[in-house]
Design a protein around this motif. Structure first.
Motif, PDB file in Angstrom:
ATOM      1  N   UNK A  97       0.824  -1.213   0.000  1.00 46.54           N
ATOM      2  CA  UNK A  97       0.000   0.000   0.000  1.00 46.54           C
ATOM      3  C   UNK A  97       0.856   1.260   0.000  1.00 46.54           C
ATOM      4  N   UNK A  98       2.025   1.229   0.648  1.00 42.99           N
ATOM      5  CA  UNK A  98       2.916   2.398   0.652  1.00 42.99           C
ATOM      6  C   UNK A  98       3.389   2.724  -0.757  1.00 42.99           C
ATOM      7  N   UNK A  99       3.773   1.698  -1.524  1.00 43.49           N
ATOM      8  CA  UNK A  99       4.241   1.927  -2.893  1.00 43.49           C
ATOM      9  C   UNK A  99       3.088   2.383  -3.786  1.00 43.49           C
ATOM     10  N   UNK A 100       1.903   1.820  -3.601  1.00 47.45           N
ATOM     11  CA  UNK A 100       0.742   2.224  -4.397  1.00 47.45           C
ATOM     12  C   UNK A 100       0.378   3.673  -4.070  1.00 47.45           C
ATOM     13  N   UNK A 101       0.418   4.031  -2.798  1.00 44.32           N
ATOM     14  CA  UNK A 101       0.100   5.408  -2.390  1.00 44.32           C
ATOM     15  C   UNK A 101       1.099   6.403  -2.981  1.00 44.32           C
ATOM     16  N   UNK A 102       2.381   6.034  -2.990  1.00 41.66           N
ATOM     17  CA  UNK A 102       3.397   6.925  -3.564  1.00 41.66           C
ATOM     18  C   UNK A 102       3.172   7.071  -5.071  1.00 41.66           C
ATOM     19  N   UNK A 103       2.839   5.961  -5.743  1.00 40.26           N
ATOM     20  CA  UNK A 103       2.550   6.026  -7.175  1.00 40.26           C
ATOM     21  C   UNK A 103       1.354   6.940  -7.432  1.00 40.26           C
ATOM     22  N   UNK A 104       0.323   6.826  -6.597  1.00 42.01           N
ATOM     23  CA  UNK A 104      -0.854   7.680  -6.723  1.00 42.01           C
ATOM     24  C   UNK A 104      -0.466   9.152  -6.616  1.00 42.01           C
ATOM     25  N   UNK A 105       0.296   9.496  -5.593  1.00 37.36           N
ATOM     26  CA  UNK A 105       0.701  10.894  -5.381  1.00 37.36           C
ATOM     27  C   UNK A 105       1.515  11.419  -6.562  1.00 37.36           C
ATOM     28  N   UNK A 106       2.470  10.619  -7.034  1.00 40.16           N
ATOM     29  CA  UNK A 106       3.323  11.046  -8.148  1.00 40.16           C
ATOM     30  C   UNK A 106       2.519  11.240  -9.425  1.00 40.16           C
ATOM     31  N   UNK A 107       1.662  10.281  -9.737  1.00 39.30           N
ATOM     32  CA  UNK A 107       0.894  10.343 -10.977  1.00 39.30           C
ATOM     33  C   UNK A 107      -0.197  11.417 -10.887  1.00 39.30           C
ATOM     34  N   UNK A 108      -0.734  11.659  -9.696  1.00 41.95           N
ATOM     35  CA  UNK A 108      -1.742  12.709  -9.528  1.00 41.95           C
ATOM     36  C   UNK A 108      -1.167  14.087  -9.855  1.00 41.95           C
ATOM     37  N   UNK A 109       0.147  14.245  -9.736  1.00 40.10           N
ATOM     38  CA  UNK A 109       0.795  15.523 -10.030  1.00 40.10           C
ATOM     39  C   UNK A 109       1.004  15.739 -11.536  1.00 40.10           C
ATOM     40  N   UNK A 110       0.809  14.690 -12.340  1.00 39.13           N
ATOM     41  CA  UNK A 110       0.958  14.826 -13.788  1.00 39.13           C
ATOM     42  C   UNK A 110      -0.248  15.560 -14.366  1.00 39.13           C
ATOM     43  N   UNK A 111      -0.101  16.141 -15.541  1.00 41.42           N
ATOM     44  CA  UNK A 111      -1.262  16.759 -16.195  1.00 41.42           C
ATOM     45  C   UNK A 111      -2.328  15.699 -16.483  1.00 41.42           C
ATOM     46  N   UNK A 112      -3.566  16.123 -16.455  1.00 43.31           N
ATOM     47  CA  UNK A 112      -4.660  15.213 -16.767  1.00 43.31           C
ATOM     48  C   UNK A 112      -4.532  14.720 -18.198  1.00 43.31           C
ATOM     49  N   UNK A 113      -4.891  13.460 -18.382  1.00 39.90           N
ATOM     50  CA  UNK A 113      -4.856  12.878 -19.718  1.00 39.90           C
ATOM     51  C   UNK A 113      -6.182  13.199 -20.395  1.00 39.90           C
ATOM     52  N   UNK A 114      -6.102  13.737 -21.591  1.00 39.42           N
ATOM     53  CA  UNK A 114      -7.317  14.084 -22.335  1.00 39.42           C
ATOM     54  C   UNK A 114      -8.018  12.807 -22.769  1.00 39.42           C
ATOM     55  N   UNK A 115      -9.338  12.771 -22.630  1.00 42.80           N
ATOM     56  CA  UNK A 115     -10.067  11.583 -23.089  1.00 42.80           C
ATOM     57  C   UNK A 115      -9.931  11.417 -24.598  1.00 42.80           C
ATOM     58  N   UNK A 116      -9.903  10.163 -25.020  1.00 37.46           N
ATOM     59  CA  UNK A 116      -9.819   9.892 -26.456  1.00 37.46           C
ATOM     60  C   UNK A 116     -11.151  10.204 -27.116  1.00 37.46           C
ATOM     61  N   UNK A 117     -11.054  10.627 -28.353  1.00 37.46           N
ATOM     62  CA  UNK A 117     -12.274  10.864 -29.133  1.00 37.46           C
ATOM     63  C   UNK A 117     -12.939   9.527 -29.408  1.00 37.46           C
ATOM     64  N   UNK A 118     -14.258   9.486 -29.426  1.00 36.10           N
ATOM     65  CA  UNK A 118     -14.938   8.219 -29.697  1.00 36.10           C
ATOM     66  C   UNK A 118     -14.592   7.713 -31.112  1.00 36.10           C
ATOM     67  N   UNK A 119     -14.545   6.396 -31.237  1.00 37.78           N
ATOM     68  CA  UNK A 119     -14.259   5.811 -32.541  1.00 37.78           C
ATOM     69  C   UNK A 119     -15.421   6.070 -33.474  1.00 37.78           C
ATOM     70  N   UNK A 120     -15.082   6.347 -34.699  1.00 38.69           N
ATOM     71  CA  UNK A 120     -16.118   6.568 -35.701  1.00 38.69           C
ATOM     72  C   UNK A 120     -16.589   5.224 -36.219  1.00 38.69           C
ATOM     73  N   UNK A 121     -17.865   5.096 -36.397  1.00 38.03           N
ATOM     74  CA  UNK A 121     -18.414   3.860 -36.934  1.00 38.03           C
ATOM     75  C   UNK A 121     -18.430   3.920 -38.442  1.00 38.03           C
ATOM     76  N   UNK A 122     -18.231   2.760 -39.062  1.00 33.95           N
ATOM     77  CA  UNK A 122     -18.275   2.681 -40.523  1.00 33.95           C
ATOM     78  C   UNK A 122     -19.722   2.636 -40.976  1.00 33.95           C
ATOM     79  N   UNK A 123     -19.971   3.243 -42.091  1.00 34.00           N
ATOM     80  CA  UNK A 123     -21.338   3.227 -42.646  1.00 34.00           C
ATOM     81  C   UNK A 123     -21.362   2.483 -43.917  1.00 34.00           C
TER      82      UNK A 123
END
Length: 123
Positions: A97-123
């Motif tokens: 849990x200590x290593x997971x908590x440290x990973x959480x803190x470190x990654x929380x400081x990174x910029x937010x990842x933009x959501x991917x655009x939805x895949x387009x469906x073929x017509x």
């Protein structure tokens, strides 16, 4: 490529070491689990192994040098910046849990990842 599936015990251990924080999102991933903050994964479960993203190279080297630690993810394509914690730590959840908590803190400081655009469906 055959992906390892997580057991119910491994999923329960993973859930017990992920921080109880409203920013954490746990999602299923290929029969396993990933824990995310701001769209970035900070910990994952692959089969019976829990891996953490360690951004600091010296700490990553420290964890990787721990007996029983290793690459995280499929053997053919381990995930960069991630280290699988030693399996023996399943009996020491507070250490894990200590290593997971440290990973959480470190990654929380990174910029937010933009959501991917939805895949387009073929017509």
């Amino acid at each position: 490529m055959q992906l390892a599936k997580a057991s119910d015990d491994a999923k329960a251990l993973f859930a017990s070491v992920v921080p109880d924080d409203p920013r954490v999102v746990v999602k299923p991933m290929f029969g396993n689990l990933g824990a995310f903050v701001n769209g970035n994964m900070f910990a994952g479960l692959f089969g019976e192994r829990i891996g953490v993203r360690v951004l600091d190279e010296s700490r990553r080297t420290e964890l990787a040098a721990t007996d029983g630690a290793g690459p995280f993810g499929p053997g053919e394509r381990p995930m960069g910046e991630y280290v699988a914690a030693p399996s023996a730590w399943s009996g020491e959840p507070e250490r894990l849990a200590e290593w997971v908590a440290q990973a959480f803190e470190d990654v929380a400081a990174l910029p937010s990842k933009a959501p991917r655009a939805p895949k387009r469906t073929k017509r």
